[in-house]
Structure formats: structure tokens, C-alpha cells
Design a protein around this motif. Structure first.
Motif, PDB file in Angstrom:
ATOM      1  N   LEU A  29       0.826  -1.202   0.000  1.00 35.80           N
ATOM      2  CA  LEU A  29       0.000   0.000   0.000  1.00 35.80           C
ATOM      3  C   LEU A  29       0.863   1.254   0.000  1.00 35.80           C
ATOM      4  O   LEU A  29       0.582   2.228  -0.712  1.00 35.80           O
ATOM      5  CB  LEU A  29      -0.921  -0.014   1.228  1.00 35.80           C
ATOM      6  CG  LEU A  29      -2.009   1.059   1.297  1.00 35.80           C
ATOM      7  CD1 LEU A  29      -2.970   0.922   0.142  1.00 35.80           C
ATOM      8  CD2 LEU A  29      -2.748   0.967   2.632  1.00 35.80           C
ATOM      9  N   ALA A  30       1.940   1.243   0.790  1.00 36.56           N
ATOM     10  CA  ALA A  30       2.835   2.396   0.861  1.00 36.56           C
ATOM     11  C   ALA A  30       3.554   2.611  -0.466  1.00 36.56           C
ATOM     12  O   ALA A  30       3.718   3.751  -0.921  1.00 36.56           O
ATOM     13  CB  ALA A  30       3.843   2.196   1.988  1.00 36.56           C
ATOM     14  N   ASP A  31       3.989   1.521  -1.095  1.00 33.02           N
ATOM     15  CA  ASP A  31       4.656   1.639  -2.399  1.00 33.02           C
ATOM     16  C   ASP A  31       3.724   2.270  -3.421  1.00 33.02           C
ATOM     17  O   ASP A  31       4.131   3.126  -4.222  1.00 33.02           O
ATOM     18  CB  ASP A  31       5.106   0.265  -2.893  1.00 33.02           C
ATOM     19  CG  ASP A  31       6.387  -0.202  -2.225  1.00 33.02           C
ATOM     20  OD1 ASP A  31       7.076   0.648  -1.619  1.00 33.02           O
ATOM     21  OD2 ASP A  31       6.698  -1.400  -2.297  1.00 33.02           O
ATOM     22  N   MET A  32       2.458   1.849  -3.407  1.00 37.51           N
ATOM     23  CA  MET A  32       1.494   2.421  -4.338  1.00 37.51           C
ATOM     24  C   MET A  32       1.282   3.908  -4.063  1.00 37.51           C
ATOM     25  O   MET A  32       1.239   4.726  -4.993  1.00 37.51           O
ATOM     26  CB  MET A  32       0.160   1.675  -4.243  1.00 37.51           C
ATOM     27  CG  MET A  32      -0.866   2.144  -5.264  1.00 37.51           C
ATOM     28  SD  MET A  32      -2.516   1.440  -5.021  1.00 37.51           S
ATOM     29  CE  MET A  32      -3.048   2.333  -3.550  1.00 37.51           C
ATOM     30  N   SER A  33       1.173   4.261  -2.777  1.00 38.26           N
ATOM     31  CA  SER A  33       0.960   5.663  -2.404  1.00 38.26           C
ATOM     32  C   SER A  33       2.130   6.522  -2.868  1.00 38.26           C
ATOM     33  O   SER A  33       1.949   7.595  -3.457  1.00 38.26           O
ATOM     34  CB  SER A  33       0.789   5.784  -0.889  1.00 38.26           C
ATOM     35  OG  SER A  33      -0.282   5.005  -0.437  1.00 38.26           O
ATOM     36  N   LEU A  34       3.354   6.056  -2.590  1.00 43.64           N
ATOM     37  CA  LEU A  34       4.540   6.811  -2.988  1.00 43.64           C
ATOM     38  C   LEU A  34       4.625   6.932  -4.500  1.00 43.64           C
ATOM     39  O   LEU A  34       4.962   8.002  -5.039  1.00 43.64           O
ATOM     40  CB  LEU A  34       5.792   6.132  -2.440  1.00 43.64           C
ATOM     41  CG  LEU A  34       7.130   6.820  -2.752  1.00 43.64           C
ATOM     42  CD1 LEU A  34       7.175   8.204  -2.125  1.00 43.64           C
ATOM     43  CD2 LEU A  34       8.297   5.973  -2.275  1.00 43.64           C
ATOM     44  N   GLY A  35       4.308   5.844  -5.206  1.00 44.94           N
ATOM     45  CA  GLY A  35       4.354   5.875  -6.660  1.00 44.94           C
ATOM     46  C   GLY A  35       3.365   6.865  -7.252  1.00 44.94           C
ATOM     47  O   GLY A  35       3.704   7.646  -8.156  1.00 44.94           O
ATOM     48  N   LEU A  36       2.129   6.864  -6.741  1.00 46.12           N
ATOM     49  CA  LEU A  36       1.122   7.796  -7.253  1.00 46.12           C
ATOM     50  C   LEU A  36       1.463   9.238  -6.892  1.00 46.12           C
ATOM     51  O   LEU A  36       1.256  10.157  -7.696  1.00 46.12           O
ATOM     52  CB  LEU A  36      -0.253   7.421  -6.696  1.00 46.12           C
ATOM     53  CG  LEU A  36      -0.824   6.087  -7.190  1.00 46.12           C
ATOM     54  CD1 LEU A  36      -2.137   5.778  -6.500  1.00 46.12           C
ATOM     55  CD2 LEU A  36      -1.004   6.098  -8.703  1.00 46.12           C
TER      56      LEU A  36
END
Length: 468
Positions: A409-416
């Protein structure tokens, strides 16, 4: 279904698609070109500004405190585990490509921090707040995009990232000193709560006190190890450079892995382009009072994080002769390296270092997300208390949880966040260039360097009473 969507997005952003690598490489090259390699031409000047960056007014923190706050978030487990991971996957040549992405990232960090300063606002405490959501709305007039960025920021820095860092601390203390994870979580939450309840200024003072000593101790450790092994240093540096281009026997088949792992871990470490550090930059009252000053200061942060501190970890690992196995490995490699150099004390040292590095990140993560409460008109007692309770609950939970889903979830947040932020700062390039030219022209002509509304034409409008 939700987990599948997250996995698909992460695969596109960070996996085989490697979309973010190309986007951040483009951003670094774009701003290096547009700003005429300011990370090189302004290299000496950024140190000069840093020497006079400790003063501030009642509305903001000092530029030095903003630098330390930014470093608090940047200097985390990535500096200890991330570098070892890059070396284990890509060999010593990965270190060279970390340096390359850091040099490019310095220009991106300059650009986003200038915008954070320019479009900052005052909250109900009369303190400065700002960040990508603010310059997206004020500079581009895209409120929906600003809201999307803020939601990703709360999901990442406000919740997931703090839980991950707490988990890292708890695991390190449990493995080395047998401290129960529930006890670590409680202590982390109590100490962090005492700091963050004081707002951005107390967080900045904490960072100002801890980060320089923390970084200096780690650098000194690397210098001692280098001095003991000084005869090996020329060969080590030669191996890093030659391996980066596949020119050694060991690296002949690993050129792609060296480039990929070095660039990716460097990006994770310095956060240039992710849109996180502009929150710290916006909180400052720089001296001289010009947005470009904070751009130089935060550009220094990228340099210190990756060129200096990550290089220290690389030296420690490579001089110990560990890593480079071709399999993913992280903090265990760094611990093995320190054990080679210092015996059992090395494990204890890394455990303490992880605790300090990760805890400063926990505190800075709070500050970044808290800066966006004003954006939603929640910078009041109820809003701050609600957010703080959620944040501390995530810290407590993170210390005792298995965090694979939260990592995703954190990786997705940082990516977006990165996608939105890079899109915005590229569109705001004319404003960044105009401000930089204004500052450099005033500096060359010996004029007052302070910025005032109307000095240059910018996109959108700044908040009232900020630059008047």
C-alpha cells in the motif's frame, strides 16, 4: 480485488514496467537542462547558504531546521538496508548509478522545493505550510489533482510509512537486544507523541538536534573503517566505476542489474521528485527571503543523503567483502559487514543506528501529512487530535504487525504521489526558471536578494501577505 489492484499498480510502477524509473530520470534530466546544471554551477553556493541558514522569523522554521527535517525523512533504513540491497542485486557498480541518480535528483529536488516555498500559506497558528497540493492548486488551478495527491500522502506518510519504520525499529531491537515488540511500539508511540504534539516547530527542533549528530557519527564510523583499510580504497573506487559499465569479469553479465538496482535504491533513498520534501521546504523562513534559497538548501539534502551517507554504507559493505550475492538482501548484509569490522559491537551499532534513523523518519512523516490538514481546513484542535491519534495507533500496530500488505500500500501511495508531483512540477517549469533567473540576476548585480510579489511573472497566484 483491492489487493490485486494494488499489486497491478505496483507492478506497473516499480516492477517490470519500471515506469517510475523512466519518469524520474526524465525529470532529473529535464531540470538539469532547464536550470543549466544548477547542481554543479550552484554547488559551492548551496554550502554558503547552509552556513547562514539558522535564523528564522516567528512564522517559520529556519532553513537549517527545514534541511534537517527533510533529512529526517530521507535518512532512514534505505541508507542502511537499501544500499546493501542494491549491492547484493547489482554488485559494486550499483553504487555508481546511485551517484548518477542523486546528481540528477538534486535538480528535481531544487525545483520542487522552490515551488513549495513560493506557494506556501499560513495556517491558523500563523505558521507556514505548503507542499505539492498547495502549488498544484495555486499554480495550476487543478484542485482535484491536489486532493488526489493529499489523499495519497495521508495514506503513505500519514499511516503506512510510520508503521513500517516502527516495525523496523521493533524488529531490530527484538533481534539484537530481545526487547518485546509490544514494548518497543509503546515506547516509540509515547516519545513520538511528545514530539509531534508540539507541531512543526518542535519537530524541526528535534531534527536539528538529532540529525547532524546521527549523520556525523555514521560518517565518522565509515571514515575510521576507510582509514584502517586505506590501501584498499583505490581498488574499491576503480571497481565501482568499472563495474558500473560491466568492464570487470565479475560484472560482465550484471550491467543491467547494476543500473536498475542502483537507480531504484537511490530514488527510494533521496525521495527527489516524490513530493515529500517540499512540505519541509515550505515551512521555512529562508535567509535571504527568496524561494530559490530553499531550493539550494534542499538540493544539499539530496547530496548529503545519497552521495555522502549512502556512500558510507557502500564503503562499509564493500570493504568487508560481503554482499554481491545476486540475491535480495538488506540490513543483514550491513550487519554482517559491521561485524567483520568491529566484531559483535557491529551488530549493536547497526541496531542503534536503525533505531535512530527510523525514528527520525517516523517523526518527519507526521510533519509531512500534518501539513496537509490546512488544505482540508482541518488545522484545528479536533482535526489535529484525530490525525495524531490515527498516526500513533498506526505506529503501535506497525511495531507488532507483519507488514507485507502495508508495504504494498505504501509503495502504491509513494508511486502515485511521484506521478502527480512530477507532472505538476514539469508544468510549472516556467515559474521555476523565472524565479531562478530573478535570484541569480539579483545576486550577480549585488541587489537585495529578497523576493517580492511582482518581481517576476508566475503561474497562478501566491497566498496574500506571504511575499508582500
Amino acid at each position: 480485488m483491492f489487493e490485486q489492484i494494488i499489486a497491478f499498480i505496483n507492478q506497473l510502477l516499480w516492477g517490470d514496467g519500471q515506469l517510475l524509473i523512466y519518469i524520474l530520470l526524465f525529470a532529473g534530466a529535464w531540470f538539469t537542462f532547464k536550470l543549466r546544471a544548477i547542481q554543479l554551477s550552484g554547488f559551492k553556493h548551496m554550502f554558503s547558504l547552509a552556513r547562514h541558514s539558522t535564523s528564522a522569523d516567528s512564522n517559520g522554521i529556519s532553513s537549517f531546521q527545514a534541511l534537517c527535517t527533510g533529512l529526517s525523512a530521507r535518512v532512514g533504513t534505505g541508507n542502511l538496508a537499501g544500499v546493501a540491497m542494491a549491492i547484493s542485486l547489482g554488485g559494486s557498480g550499483a553504487v555508481f548509478w546511485m551517484w548518477v541518480i542523486a546528481l540528477l535528483g538534486m535538480a528535481t529536488g531544487f525545483a520542487e522545493s522552490v515551488l513549495g516555498q513560493l506557494y506556501k500559506v499560513k495556517d491558523n497558528r500563523k505558521e507556514f505550510r505548503g507542499g505539492p497540493a498547495y502549488y498544484i492548486r495555486a499554480g495550476l488551478g487543478k484542485t482535484w489533482l491536489a486532493v488526489l495527491f493529499s489523499l495519497c500522502l495521508f495514506l503513505g506518510y500519514g499511516a503506512s510509512f510510520s508503521a513500517m519504520q516502527a516495525n523496523t525499529i521493533a524488529e531490530a531491537l527484538n533481534n539484537t537486544f530481545a526487547v518485546p515488540t509490544y514494548l518497543s511500539g509503546a515506547v516509540i508511540a509515547v516519545i513520538a507523541g511528545m514530539i509531534v504534539l508540539g507541531g512543526l516547530k518542535r519537530i524541526a527542533r528535534f531534527a536539528e538536534l538529532i540529525v547532524p549528530w546521527m549523520g556525523a557519527t555514521f560518517i565518522l564510523t565509515a571514515l575510521i573503517i576507510s582509514a584502517v583499510n586505506i590501501t584498499q580504497l583505490p581498488g574499491l573506487i576503480s571497481d565501482i566505476v568499472l563495474s558500473a559499465f560491466g568492464l570487470t569479469e565479475a560484472s560482465a553479465g550484471a550491467l543491467g542489474a547494476a543500473i536498475k538496482s542502483g537507480i531504484q535504491r537511490g530514488m527510494y533513498s533521496n525521495e527527489a521528485g516524490a513530493g515529500s520534501v517540499p512540505h519541509a521546504a515550505a515551512g521555512a523562513a529562508p535567509n535571504p527571503n527568496h524561494p530559490v534559497v530553499q531550493g539550494y538548501i534542499q538540493m544539499l539534502g539530496v547530496f548529503v543523503d545519497t552521495i555522502v551517507l549512502c556512500s558510507c554504507t557502500a564503503v562499509i559493505v564493500l570493504l568487508a567483502g560481503v554482499g554481491g550475492s545476486g540475491e535480495m538482501a538488506g540490513i543483514s548484509v550491513t550487519q554482517q559487514a559491521m561485524a567483520v569490522h568491529f566484531g559483535e559491537f557491529g551488530d549493536d551499532f547497526i541496531a542503534v543506528a536503525i533505531t535512530l534513523f527510523a525514528f527520525t523518519s517516523v517523526v518527519a512523516n507526521y510533519a509531512y501529512a500534518e501539513s496537509n490538514l490546512h488544505f482540508f481546513k482541518l488545522d484545528n484542535k479536533v482535526g489535529r487530535l484525530s490525525y495524531t491519534c490515527m498516526y500513533l495507533a498506526m505506529v503501535m500496530w506497525g511495531a507488532n504487525a507483519s507488514l507485507q500488505q502495508v508495504w504494498n500500500l505504501a509503495d502504491m501511495s509513494l508511486g502515485l504521489m511521484t506521478l502527480v508531483n512530477v507532472y505538476a512540477i514539469v508544468l510549472l517549469t516556467p515559474t521555476i526558471i523565472s524565479l531562478t533567473h530573478d535570484y541569480l540576476n539579483k545576486k550577480q548585480q549585488g541587489e537585495n536578494l529578497s523576493f517580492r510579489t511582482g518581481d517576476v511573472v508566475i503561474q497562478g497566484e501566491t497566498a496574500p501577505d506571504i511575499w508582500d
